[in-house]
Scaffold this active site. Structure first.
Site, PDB file in Angstrom:
ATOM      1  N   GLU A  45      10.095 -12.434 -36.641  1.00  0.00           N
ATOM      2  CA  GLU A  45       9.159 -13.048 -35.698  1.00  0.00           C
ATOM      3  C   GLU A  45       7.759 -12.448 -35.853  1.00  0.00           C
ATOM      4  O   GLU A  45       6.758 -13.169 -35.822  1.00  0.00           O
ATOM      5  CB  GLU A  45       9.650 -12.833 -34.255  1.00  0.00           C
ATOM      6  CG  GLU A  45      10.904 -13.610 -33.892  1.00  0.00           C
ATOM      7  CD  GLU A  45      10.648 -15.100 -33.766  1.00  0.00           C
ATOM      8  OE1 GLU A  45       9.505 -15.483 -33.456  1.00  0.00           O
ATOM      9  OE2 GLU A  45      11.587 -15.886 -34.011  1.00  0.00           O
ATOM     10  N   PRO A 247     -28.178  -6.281  -6.855  1.00  0.00           N
ATOM     11  CA  PRO A 247     -28.484  -4.996  -6.222  1.00  0.00           C
ATOM     12  C   PRO A 247     -28.255  -3.781  -7.102  1.00  0.00           C
ATOM     13  O   PRO A 247     -28.621  -2.676  -6.730  1.00  0.00           O
ATOM     14  CB  PRO A 247     -27.542  -4.982  -5.015  1.00  0.00           C
ATOM     15  CG  PRO A 247     -26.377  -5.795  -5.459  1.00  0.00           C
ATOM     16  CD  PRO A 247     -26.948  -6.880  -6.324  1.00  0.00           C
ATOM     17  N   ASP A 270     -38.184  -4.195 -13.135  1.00  0.00           N
ATOM     18  CA  ASP A 270     -38.600  -3.389 -11.999  1.00  0.00           C
ATOM     19  C   ASP A 270     -37.900  -2.034 -12.006  1.00  0.00           C
ATOM     20  O   ASP A 270     -36.844  -1.854 -12.615  1.00  0.00           O
ATOM     21  CB  ASP A 270     -38.275  -4.111 -10.687  1.00  0.00           C
ATOM     22  CG  ASP A 270     -39.287  -5.197 -10.362  1.00  0.00           C
ATOM     23  OD1 ASP A 270     -40.349  -5.211 -10.998  1.00  0.00           O
ATOM     24  OD2 ASP A 270     -39.008  -6.030  -9.476  1.00  0.00           O
ATOM     25  N   LYS A 292     -42.243  -1.584  -9.365  1.00  0.00           N
ATOM     26  CA  LYS A 292     -42.906  -1.837  -8.088  1.00  0.00           C
ATOM     27  C   LYS A 292     -41.978  -1.297  -7.018  1.00  0.00           C
ATOM     28  O   LYS A 292     -40.873  -1.784  -6.824  1.00  0.00           O
ATOM     29  CB  LYS A 292     -43.171  -3.325  -7.881  1.00  0.00           C
ATOM     30  CG  LYS A 292     -44.164  -3.906  -8.863  1.00  0.00           C
ATOM     31  CD  LYS A 292     -44.408  -5.371  -8.604  1.00  0.00           C
ATOM     32  CE  LYS A 292     -45.056  -5.617  -7.269  1.00  0.00           C
ATOM     33  NZ  LYS A 292     -46.353  -4.952  -7.102  1.00  0.00           N
ATOM     34  N   ASP A 325     -32.602 -10.860  -5.629  1.00  0.00           N
ATOM     35  CA  ASP A 325     -32.905 -12.262  -5.902  1.00  0.00           C
ATOM     36  C   ASP A 325     -34.421 -12.431  -5.933  1.00  0.00           C
ATOM     37  O   ASP A 325     -35.102 -12.051  -4.977  1.00  0.00           O
ATOM     38  CB  ASP A 325     -32.298 -13.125  -4.793  1.00  0.00           C
ATOM     39  CG  ASP A 325     -32.442 -14.615  -5.039  1.00  0.00           C
ATOM     40  OD1 ASP A 325     -33.381 -15.014  -5.761  1.00  0.00           O
ATOM     41  OD2 ASP A 325     -31.625 -15.386  -4.530  1.00  0.00           O
ATOM     42  N   THR A 353     -28.579 -11.236  -3.626  1.00  0.00           N
ATOM     43  CA  THR A 353     -29.498 -10.441  -2.830  1.00  0.00           C
ATOM     44  C   THR A 353     -28.749  -9.296  -2.146  1.00  0.00           C
ATOM     45  O   THR A 353     -27.544  -9.386  -1.893  1.00  0.00           O
ATOM     46  CB  THR A 353     -30.233 -11.317  -1.796  1.00  0.00           C
ATOM     47  OG1 THR A 353     -31.291 -10.568  -1.215  1.00  0.00           O
ATOM     48  CG2 THR A 353     -29.293 -11.806  -0.704  1.00  0.00           C
ATOM     49  N   MET A 407     -36.475  -3.167   3.152  1.00  0.00           N
ATOM     50  CA  MET A 407     -37.598  -2.229   2.967  1.00  0.00           C
ATOM     51  C   MET A 407     -38.121  -1.704   4.303  1.00  0.00           C
ATOM     52  O   MET A 407     -39.322  -1.566   4.515  1.00  0.00           O
ATOM     53  CB  MET A 407     -38.736  -2.911   2.180  1.00  0.00           C
ATOM     54  CG  MET A 407     -38.300  -3.462   0.833  1.00  0.00           C
ATOM     55  SD  MET A 407     -39.481  -4.636   0.104  1.00  0.00           S
ATOM     56  CE  MET A 407     -39.272  -6.071   1.174  1.00  0.00           C
TER      57      MET A 407
END
Length: 484
Positions: A45, A247, A270, A292, A325, A353, A407
């Site tokens: 086999e 995230p 970023d 940023k 997002d 997000t 934030m």
């Protein structure tokens, strides 16, 4: 940065060039076998499975079964005409003109003898389940031929290889086989009509976007593809894609985001984009940190806009990679408007997000019908660092709404005060999370009146979410019980 300014290089002088490829346990090589001869020793086999693989690759397969009784699968291959079977032992003459040799050997001595004979003849050899005598291995295969994906764990974990195959299978639509065949038929035409470099790359990137749409090519899509073969009027014009990186957890990246990262020439990312997400990007892409971050020295938005414009005018595919997002506190609207004013094509790929990731991590429904009929995302600071002056605090203090402040670490105390001043019960549950979905994630649960204390424990050096509402009652009660 002003128009015409040279775009800075991201590799300072003296720094070692990053490796494009980490060390490999094995080198994956794809061997064309169509019309070439191969031998398989054994009628078992296991031997039948290898013979079937060789036959599927177009090899002329001779099975040397000796006196063994053929397995059911081997008999089926014989009856289907996919292999030839000889009921005799193998001999040295069988290795003449052979492309590959495989054996299912019962003993190490039999394996060693077969392997030595193959090597003396210069034929690559594989002994089934005896890696010490193998010159190559069979990986786990994802078949979208002519697209073929081979997966190897270097023999360390075959079950892991099978699990990886299942995941890859979900990423590659069955229709990819038809698109790959169409690509093959277009190669000569593309080479004839489009110049090497940006023109051809742009064509194939548009082709790939269609191929991963999930549908097989039809007459309309083929007509659109042939229209793409006309050289563009503005050969130097590129495009920009705003991509949500989520995230931080790379597994939360969307498939469309991954495809954008894999096709990018330039990636402007970023400070909050995780290394795990960047690892999924195309190795050859130029990467530039345009960080940023609130409260820290950052790249000015005007500079970021002009960098995107510079590369796009060079005909590059630019990915602007943003944490979370792009459409949620990501300044996407400003960037889109700027690029469109300068005639640059822009599209956007949404990301998970942070509020959605936080809800998932905490096991919370943000709109649990017993507590909230709506959810609101609110920025916790203006461009000047303080709370925005024009927030509708009466609406934000609605007890039937779940409110997530982005934030808001530095303004938590003022947020608490404003909510209470506008009627929100001081005992309303609060969840504060930093670095959501990352290894460094921190959590705090309490009430509105304790919010400033919670930020003091969590800190705000990392991205912070402050979530207010009755949907967090269970987490707040559990925190109280643990501290009692």
């Amino acid at each position: 940065m002003t128009s015409g300014t040279r775009v800075p290089d991201t590799a300072p002088a003296g720094r070692k060039r990053p490796e494009r490829m980490q060390p490999l346990a094995v080198l994956p090589i794809f061997l064309p076998l169509n019309g070439r001869k191969a031998i398989v020793s054994g009628g078992t086999e296991a031997a039948a499975w290898k013979a079937e693989l060789l036959a599927a690759a177009g090899a002329d397969v001779a099975v040397l079964a000796g006196q063994q009784v053929l397995s059911g699968d081997m008999r089926a291959l014989l009856e289907e005409g996919r292999v030839r079977v000889h009921h005799r032992p193998w001999g040295l003459v069988d290795f003449d003109g052979i492309a590959v040799a495989i054996a299912d050997a019962e003993t190490d001595e039999a394996a060693r003898t077969f392997a030595c004979a193959a090597r003396m003849a210069g034929v690559p050899v594989n002994i089934i389940d005896k890696p010490a005598f193998c010159q190559f291995q069979f990986g786990t295969i994802v078949n979208r031929s002519p697209v073929v994906v081979g997966i190897s764990t270097d023999g360390a974990a075959p079950i892991l290889g099978q699990a990886i195959r299942r995941r890859v299978e979900t990423l590659l639509p069955p229709s990819l086989k038809d698109w790959a065949g169409l690509a093959r038929s277009l190669r000569d035409t593309v080479a004839e009509k489009l110049n090497p470099g940006p023109q051809r790359r742009a064509f194939w990137e548009r082709f790939v976007d269609r191929a991963f749409g999930g549908q097989s090519p039809d007459a309309a899509s083929v007509a659109d593809i042939r229209d793409d073969l006309s050289p563009p009027q503005h050969a130097g014009s590129g495009r920009v894609t705003l991509v949500g990186a989520g995230p931080g957890d790379a597994e939360l990246l969307t498939l469309k985001a991954m495809r954008a990262l894999q096709s990018a020439d330039v990636i402007l990312f970023d400070d909050l984009v995780s290394d795990e997400v960047l690892e999924l990007a195309r190795r050859e892409a130029k990467r530039m940190l345009v960080g940023k971050r609130g409260g820290r020295e950052s790249c000015k938005q005007d500079d970021i806009n002009r960098i995107m414009l510079t590369f796009a005018r060079q005909g590059k595919r630019v990915v602007r990679l943003k944490s979370g997002d792009p459409a949620v506190f990501g300044r996407a609207g400003e960037e889109i408007a700027f690029l469109e004013r300068h005639g640059i094509a822009v599209d956007m790929v949404p990301g998970i997000t942070a509020a959605s990731a936080m809800a998932s991590r905490l096991g919370v429904s943000l709109t649990h019908r017993d507590h909230a009929q709506s959810v609101r995302f609110v920025t916790g600071h203006s461009r000047h660092g303080a709370l925005p002056a024009d927030l509708d605090w009466r609406a934000i203090a609605d007890p039937r709404t779940t409110t997530i402040f982005y934030m808001g670490g530095r303004t938590a105390g003022e947020i608490s005060t404003r909510l209470q001043e506008h009627g929100l019960d001081p005992r309303t549950p609060v969840a504060i999370c930093s670095s959501v979905s990352r290894a460094s994630e921190k959590r705090w649960f309490g009430t509105v009146t304790e919010m400033a204390h919670g930020i003091g424990e969590i800190g705000y050096d990392e991205p912070v979410l402050i979530a207010v509402g009755g949907v967090f009652a269970r987490q707040e009660q559990q925190a109280v019980a643990l501290s009692a």
